[in-house]
Design an enzyme around this catalytic site. Structure first.
Site, PDB file in Angstrom:
ATOM      1  N   HIS A 105      -9.620   0.681  -1.534  1.00  0.00           N
ATOM      2  CA  HIS A 105      -7.719   0.405  -0.783  1.00  0.00           C
ATOM      3  C   HIS A 105      -8.011   0.343  -2.345  1.00  0.00           C
ATOM      4  O   HIS A 105      -8.339  -0.827  -2.870  1.00  0.00           O
ATOM      5  CB  HIS A 105      -8.241   0.310   0.218  1.00  0.00           C
ATOM      6  CG  HIS A 105      -6.820  -0.171   0.672  1.00  0.00           C
ATOM      7  ND1 HIS A 105      -5.521   0.457  -0.190  1.00  0.00           N
ATOM      8  CD2 HIS A 105      -5.810  -0.341   1.584  1.00  0.00           C
ATOM      9  CE1 HIS A 105      -4.154   0.200   0.788  1.00  0.00           C
ATOM     10  NE2 HIS A 105      -4.322  -0.276   1.661  1.00  0.00           N
ATOM     11  N   GLU A 111      -3.809   5.510  13.103  1.00  0.00           N
ATOM     12  CA  GLU A 111      -2.373   6.477  12.615  1.00  0.00           C
ATOM     13  C   GLU A 111      -3.309   7.589  13.281  1.00  0.00           C
ATOM     14  O   GLU A 111      -2.326   8.826  12.776  1.00  0.00           O
ATOM     15  CB  GLU A 111      -3.502   6.351  10.963  1.00  0.00           C
ATOM     16  CG  GLU A 111      -3.694   7.449   9.719  1.00  0.00           C
ATOM     17  CD  GLU A 111      -3.971   7.283   8.999  1.00  0.00           C
ATOM     18  OE1 GLU A 111      -3.761   8.102   7.829  1.00  0.00           O
ATOM     19  OE2 GLU A 111      -4.747   6.151   8.513  1.00  0.00           O
ATOM     20  N   LYS A 122      -9.696   7.410   0.433  1.00  0.00           N
ATOM     21  CA  LYS A 122     -10.425   5.590   0.672  1.00  0.00           C
ATOM     22  C   LYS A 122     -12.103   6.218   0.521  1.00  0.00           C
ATOM     23  O   LYS A 122     -12.664   4.623   0.728  1.00  0.00           O
ATOM     24  CB  LYS A 122      -9.790   4.948   1.212  1.00  0.00           C
ATOM     25  CG  LYS A 122      -8.001   4.264   0.915  1.00  0.00           C
ATOM     26  CD  LYS A 122      -7.738   3.387   2.133  1.00  0.00           C
ATOM     27  CE  LYS A 122      -6.118   3.509   1.065  1.00  0.00           C
ATOM     28  NZ  LYS A 122      -5.538   4.874   1.492  1.00  0.00           N
ATOM     29  N   HIS A 179      -4.081   7.999   5.455  1.00  0.00           N
ATOM     30  CA  HIS A 179      -3.873   6.876   4.432  1.00  0.00           C
ATOM     31  C   HIS A 179      -5.183   5.748   4.884  1.00  0.00           C
ATOM     32  O   HIS A 179      -6.225   5.275   3.905  1.00  0.00           O
ATOM     33  CB  HIS A 179      -2.761   5.755   5.260  1.00  0.00           C
ATOM     34  CG  HIS A 179      -3.028   4.321   4.942  1.00  0.00           C
ATOM     35  ND1 HIS A 179      -2.679   4.055   3.248  1.00  0.00           N
ATOM     36  CD2 HIS A 179      -3.036   2.902   4.809  1.00  0.00           C
ATOM     37  CE1 HIS A 179      -3.005   2.355   3.339  1.00  0.00           C
ATOM     38  NE2 HIS A 179      -2.726   2.103   3.626  1.00  0.00           N
ATOM     39  N   THR A 213       1.421  -7.361   9.528  1.00  0.00           N
ATOM     40  CA  THR A 213       0.320  -6.723   9.556  1.00  0.00           C
ATOM     41  C   THR A 213      -0.469  -5.651  10.471  1.00  0.00           C
ATOM     42  O   THR A 213      -1.337  -4.692   9.958  1.00  0.00           O
ATOM     43  CB  THR A 213      -1.346  -7.698   9.142  1.00  0.00           C
ATOM     44  OG1 THR A 213      -0.928  -9.036  10.714  1.00  0.00           O
ATOM     45  CG2 THR A 213      -0.359  -8.352   8.303  1.00  0.00           C
ATOM     46  N   THR A 244     -10.229   0.497   9.286  1.00  0.00           N
ATOM     47  CA  THR A 244      -9.736  -1.095  10.149  1.00  0.00           C
ATOM     48  C   THR A 244      -9.887  -0.004  11.549  1.00  0.00           C
ATOM     49  O   THR A 244      -8.936   1.076  11.422  1.00  0.00           O
ATOM     50  CB  THR A 244      -8.975  -1.800   9.621  1.00  0.00           C
ATOM     51  OG1 THR A 244      -7.411  -1.031   9.984  1.00  0.00           O
ATOM     52  CG2 THR A 244      -8.714  -2.326   8.498  1.00  0.00           C
ATOM     53  N   PHE A 246       1.547  -3.297   4.758  1.00  0.00           N
ATOM     54  CA  PHE A 246       1.889  -4.876   5.186  1.00  0.00           C
ATOM     55  C   PHE A 246       3.670  -4.409   5.016  1.00  0.00           C
ATOM     56  O   PHE A 246       3.833  -4.185   3.928  1.00  0.00           O
ATOM     57  CB  PHE A 246       0.925  -5.762   4.263  1.00  0.00           C
ATOM     58  CG  PHE A 246      -0.241  -6.012   4.983  1.00  0.00           C
ATOM     59  CD1 PHE A 246      -1.148  -5.492   6.098  1.00  0.00           C
ATOM     60  CD2 PHE A 246      -0.617  -7.087   4.365  1.00  0.00           C
ATOM     61  CE1 PHE A 246      -1.991  -5.775   6.059  1.00  0.00           C
ATOM     62  CE2 PHE A 246      -2.031  -7.505   5.109  1.00  0.00           C
ATOM     63  CZ  PHE A 246      -2.797  -6.375   6.036  1.00  0.00           C
ATOM     64  N   CYS A 294       0.834  -1.211  -0.052  1.00  0.00           N
ATOM     65  CA  CYS A 294      -0.159   0.252   0.045  1.00  0.00           C
ATOM     66  C   CYS A 294       0.999   1.228  -0.082  1.00  0.00           C
ATOM     67  O   CYS A 294      -0.105   2.145  -0.323  1.00  0.00           O
ATOM     68  CB  CYS A 294      -0.530  -0.418   1.668  1.00  0.00           C
ATOM     69  SG  CYS A 294      -1.871  -1.819   1.654  1.00  0.00           S
TER      70      CYS A 294
END
Length: 420
Positions: free
Chosen positions: A346, A323, A341, A312, A281, A316, A406, A175
């Site tokens: 995404h 973030e 997004k 970003h 992750t 989630t 990731f 990403c």
């Protein structure tokens, strides 16, 4: 005009950009959709065959791809074609395409390079390779199968298509592929190793991409109401949605751009990237914050000068909270922030460049899009200024675009409104 920064490095500007997403291929079309307050998420009926996959939501690019010379695209799967389309638009905007579709000779001199990334090559070609391993049948393999499947398919195909002879930088970092591409291209120019760089990222829509996040419990399953998700930062969010697209920007040495009379859309003021070193992750807010601080230091500005952040923002739980805490720990104020997004999902390898290019356009317009579907901010998220409703008019000189991936890869880009 000063062409050299106080640190002795060359100034780098953006002279063209292109994007291919459900928002459209140009800023005017994208702006209209962003101002509509509606997202572009779709229910994917053909995903019903994947019985154990919970999500049925995605954001495909549904327009038909234009035709290109067949011999020149034999080694391109869909992901490379998406990158080609956005790059064609960017080169045209920058004034580097001739009437016959070829680039001007200067781009072939060796002083122009490419930095480009994706998460993986085209799934169709990967499946052909997998079929050989499963059945022993090699009949679907040909001389172009690996070219379409290889992770560097975008960068290498673009270099051959346009006969680019400078350095090729592969940024296949999930990403952060698109944002690292911009950052490394910026560094190549400011260090004098290139005059011009083509930078970006692309991702084709692939059910396995959704399935991978699905197994982590990270995808939205509001399948009957695609218009209502993802709900980034919201206390009722239930996960991310996968999208597809491509983004390309043309970076150029400022002196070179001025001499040729190019239109300049923004200056790349700062960049930083680092890694968490803690988990593949799960994000780490402390190292994310360090990336932001390093970008601000690279730009040589005070953090108070950042007027807006394109986050970003995946939707989630862990990602949003981490973030937001990272941003607040750096700025210690309610900095205006929103996530693209929430409109197009995404786009993985494409998101870093798509979001950066949109951020530059919003900065130049003085209007920044809201977070779509955000009604009730999760109290677990840090107290930032989450833009809502009809967006926000801000006279911004500096803006920031952040991406995290990731592998614990973190990136931060800072753009400055260009003024002579």
């Amino acid at each position: 005009m000063d062409f050299i920064k106080p640190n002795g490095k060359r100034r780098v500007v953006i002279t063209g950009g292109g994007m291919v997403t459900a928002l459209g291929r140009d800023w005017q079309t994208a702006r209209a959709k962003l101002k509509s307050g509606k997202n572009c998420i779709k229910y994917m009926s053909d995903w019903e065959r994947y019985e154990k996959m919970n999500t049925r939501l995605a954001c495909p690019y549904e327009d038909e791809l234009p035709s290109f010379p067949r011999k020149k695209i034999r080694g391109m799967g869909r992901v490379a074609l998406l990158s080609l389309l956005s790059t064609e638009d960017a080169l045209k905007m920058a004034g580097f395409l001739k009437d016959d579709g070829d680039v001007i000779d200067e781009l072939k001199s060796g002083r122009t390079g490419i930095a480009y990334g994706t998460c993986m090559g085209s799934m169709e070609a990967i499946m052909d390779i997998a079929e050989m391993m499963q059945t022993g049948d090699t009949s679907h393999l040909n001389s172009q199968t690996y070219i379409k499947a290889m992770p560097q398919t975008n960068a290498c195909n673009l270099s051959v298509y346009y006969q680019i002879r400078g350095r090729v930088i592969i940024t296949d970092t999930a990403c952060t592929s698109g944002s690292q591409a911009i950052g490394y291209a910026y560094e190549a120019i400011e260090d004098g190793r290139a005059e011009i760089m083509i930078a970006g990222g692309a991702e084709e829509l692939s059910p396995p991409d959704a399935a991978i996040f699905d197994t982590l419990g990270a995808t939205s399953i509001l399948n009957t109401t695609p218009e209502a998700t993802p709900k980034i930062w919201d206390k009722d969010r239930d996960g991310l949605v996968i999208g597809e697209g491509a983004g390309t920007v043309i970076l150029e040495d400022l002196e070179h751009a001025v001499k040729r009379g190019a239109q300049i859309y923004a200056e790349v003021a700062g960049f930083a990237t680092n890694s968490d070193g803690t988990h593949i992750t799960n994000p780490n807010s402390e190292t994310q914050a360090i990336a932001l601080e390093l970008a601000i230091k690279d730009a040589g500005i005070d953090k108070s000068q950042i007027a807006y952040i394109n986050a970003h923002g995946t939707g989630t739980t862990n990602g949003d909270i981490s973030e937001s805490k990272a941003v607040y720990s750096v700025f210690n104020r309610a900095v205006p922030i929103s996530s693209t997004k929430s409109y197009i999902g995404h786009t993985l390898g494409a998101c870093g460049c798509v979001e950066a290019w949109l951020t530059v356009n919003m900065m130049n317009e003085g209007w920044f899009h809201p977070n779509c579907n955000l009604a009730n901010v999760d109290p677990a998220c840090a107290p930032l200024d989450y833009i809502m409703n009809s967006g926000r008019e801000i006279n911004a000189e500096y803006v920031m675009s952040n991406n995290f991936a990731f592998g614990g890869v973190n990136t931060s880009l800072i753009f400055k409104k260009f003024a002579e």
